[in-house]
Design a protein around this motif. Sequence first.
Motif, PDB file in Angstrom:
ATOM      1  N   HIS A 171      -4.824  -1.377  -3.502  1.00 35.02           N
ATOM      2  CA  HIS A 171      -5.464  -0.841  -2.328  1.00 35.02           C
ATOM      3  C   HIS A 171      -6.516   0.353  -2.595  1.00 35.02           C
ATOM      4  O   HIS A 171      -6.873   1.012  -1.638  1.00 35.02           O
ATOM      5  CB  HIS A 171      -4.509  -0.461  -1.455  1.00 35.02           C
ATOM      6  CG  HIS A 171      -3.689  -1.636  -0.979  1.00 35.02           C
ATOM      7  ND1 HIS A 171      -3.670  -2.587   0.060  1.00 35.02           N
ATOM      8  CD2 HIS A 171      -2.400  -2.048  -1.624  1.00 35.02           C
ATOM      9  CE1 HIS A 171      -2.725  -3.346  -0.173  1.00 35.02           C
ATOM     10  NE2 HIS A 171      -1.877  -3.099  -1.133  1.00 35.02           N
ATOM     11  N   SER A 211      -5.281  -7.562   5.270  1.00 34.61           N
ATOM     12  CA  SER A 211      -4.354  -6.868   6.212  1.00 34.61           C
ATOM     13  C   SER A 211      -3.633  -7.698   7.103  1.00 34.61           C
ATOM     14  O   SER A 211      -3.634  -8.888   7.237  1.00 34.61           O
ATOM     15  CB  SER A 211      -4.997  -5.623   6.927  1.00 34.61           C
ATOM     16  OG  SER A 211      -5.846  -6.232   7.667  1.00 34.61           O
ATOM     17  N   GLU A 266       0.836  -1.145  -0.063  1.00 34.10           N
ATOM     18  CA  GLU A 266      -0.024   0.023  -0.022  1.00 34.10           C
ATOM     19  C   GLU A 266       0.865   1.407   0.036  1.00 34.10           C
ATOM     20  O   GLU A 266       0.544   2.418  -0.657  1.00 34.10           O
ATOM     21  CB  GLU A 266      -0.935   0.003   1.197  1.00 34.10           C
ATOM     22  CG  GLU A 266      -1.970   1.144   1.322  1.00 34.10           C
ATOM     23  CD  GLU A 266      -3.024   0.694   2.292  1.00 34.10           C
ATOM     24  OE1 GLU A 266      -4.080   1.630   2.130  1.00 34.10           O
ATOM     25  OE2 GLU A 266      -2.865  -0.145   3.233  1.00 34.10           O
ATOM     26  N   HIS A 270      -9.153  -5.265  -7.527  1.00 33.58           N
ATOM     27  CA  HIS A 270      -9.579  -5.363  -6.273  1.00 33.58           C
ATOM     28  C   HIS A 270      -9.810  -6.746  -5.824  1.00 33.58           C
ATOM     29  O   HIS A 270     -11.087  -7.069  -5.341  1.00 33.58           O
ATOM     30  CB  HIS A 270     -10.292  -4.256  -5.764  1.00 33.58           C
ATOM     31  CG  HIS A 270      -9.674  -3.025  -5.918  1.00 33.58           C
ATOM     32  ND1 HIS A 270      -9.503  -2.355  -7.078  1.00 33.58           N
ATOM     33  CD2 HIS A 270      -9.218  -2.147  -5.056  1.00 33.58           C
ATOM     34  CE1 HIS A 270      -9.016  -1.273  -7.074  1.00 33.58           C
ATOM     35  NE2 HIS A 270      -8.359  -1.013  -5.789  1.00 33.58           N
ATOM     36  N   ARG A 275      -8.574  -7.709  -0.352  1.00 33.50           N
ATOM     37  CA  ARG A 275      -8.054  -6.496   0.717  1.00 33.50           C
ATOM     38  C   ARG A 275      -7.788  -7.252   1.987  1.00 33.50           C
ATOM     39  O   ARG A 275      -8.502  -7.404   2.778  1.00 33.50           O
ATOM     40  CB  ARG A 275      -9.273  -5.594   1.054  1.00 33.50           C
ATOM     41  CG  ARG A 275      -9.505  -4.709  -0.222  1.00 33.50           C
ATOM     42  CD  ARG A 275      -8.496  -4.035  -0.717  1.00 33.50           C
ATOM     43  NE  ARG A 275      -8.023  -2.834   0.353  1.00 33.50           N
ATOM     44  CZ  ARG A 275      -8.539  -1.897   0.615  1.00 33.50           C
ATOM     45  NH1 ARG A 275      -9.739  -1.266  -0.237  1.00 33.50           N
ATOM     46  NH2 ARG A 275      -8.152  -1.200   1.523  1.00 33.50           N
TER      47      ARG A 275
END
Length: 444
Positions: A403, A444, A383, A439, A442
Amino acid sequence: MDLSSHEREVSRVATTIRVQASRGGPVRIDKGGVSHFVPVPGDPRERATPIDASRLRRVLTIDPERRVCVAEPGVTFAELVPRTLEHGLVPAVVPELEDITLGGAVAGCSIESSSYRHGGFHDGCLEYEVISGDGQIVTCSREKEPSLFDMIHGSYGTLGVLSRLTFELVPAKRFVRMEYRRFDHFDAFNAAMVERCKAGDFEFVDGIVHGPRDFVLCLGAFVDDAPYTSSYRWLDIYYKSTRGRTDDFLSTPDYFFRYDAECHWLSRTVPGLETRPVRWLVGRHVLGSRNLIRWSKRLDRVLGLKSRPDVVCDVFVPQRNFGAFYEWYERDFDFWPLWVVPYRMPRPYPWIRESHARHGDELWIDCAVYGKPNDDPRVDGSEVLEQKTYELGGVKTLISRNHYTEERFWQIYDRERYEAAKRRLDPHGVFPGLYEKAHRVRKS
């Protein structure tokens, strides 16, 4: 040209698309072979219904006098180059991995060391045949439906199925002589690279930054004869050779695919795979972009245990901002080697929003980051790289983790032109939209 077989196969794919359109649900294009989207654990694209285009993989004709080739999109560059070299010709841009297909090079963003002259592979394309989302066959070129022709590049298979390409070829010779020039400061390296791009006295210009004081400018030229040839397909490693050699000779195919054995330097993420004993024992079964990508897909569940996938990405920065990018990269990102490729954009690409590309630079610098560990819980390197590229007026490829918010995405990509092409080629939304496809995850 075996047009009858080609037309039968195109008709079959078109019928499949029409049937799938009537059923609804997400679809994806299955071109056969391996996908060069960077593997991301849990990729939702794998749950979409495949449209089988894997049989569209023939070279239809090579015209040596006109220096033009017509081929189907599933042909790989490793298959094409020997065919065209028989006539002393090659595509103007040959991407660096053997299994990249012609269609993939157009739909994505192909680059190589000849890009400082020619841009991407798509910049040498003259005509596309596309199967639309409602099963129609559309032919486009710069003269016929130019707005569609321009938007096929960078569409990542979201507008239709590319079924035939016509593209230019350039003269080539059997061998490439390499010259390696070393620098210990960025400014001298950058100035020398820009100078060689302006002079145009080498067919190939790129660079490898091995570390903050270890820059290598790689200059290549076609030659008829070679006193010896090196091969980097098994025991020896190309990127490491540039640190110790001042020159080298490779066959033309071996030069084009010099990074393939390592899939750039991803092989070093496998313990021992850069050592000669291990390469001698298992290299032929593990090395190469096809093998390494397939192994990564087989290890999907294991990779999914990582907090984040490694950073694997190409970013294009305007040359005037390359110094600022590198200063930040050395200080904050600190991952080596960094592959550096000057890229000439012959004109602003219509899929890039004019307000984002307003600087008008013709020369861009592609910076390729392959395999940076991304396990720091405080920061997502993928990112951060994306954000810095945007700040400097750059563009990143979309083959890895993305991102962007939807608002930021359409500040870079031209929504109005993309949606106009989407309405023309895929009015019922058989294929995913560009933002939705990019996308994928996503995490993390």
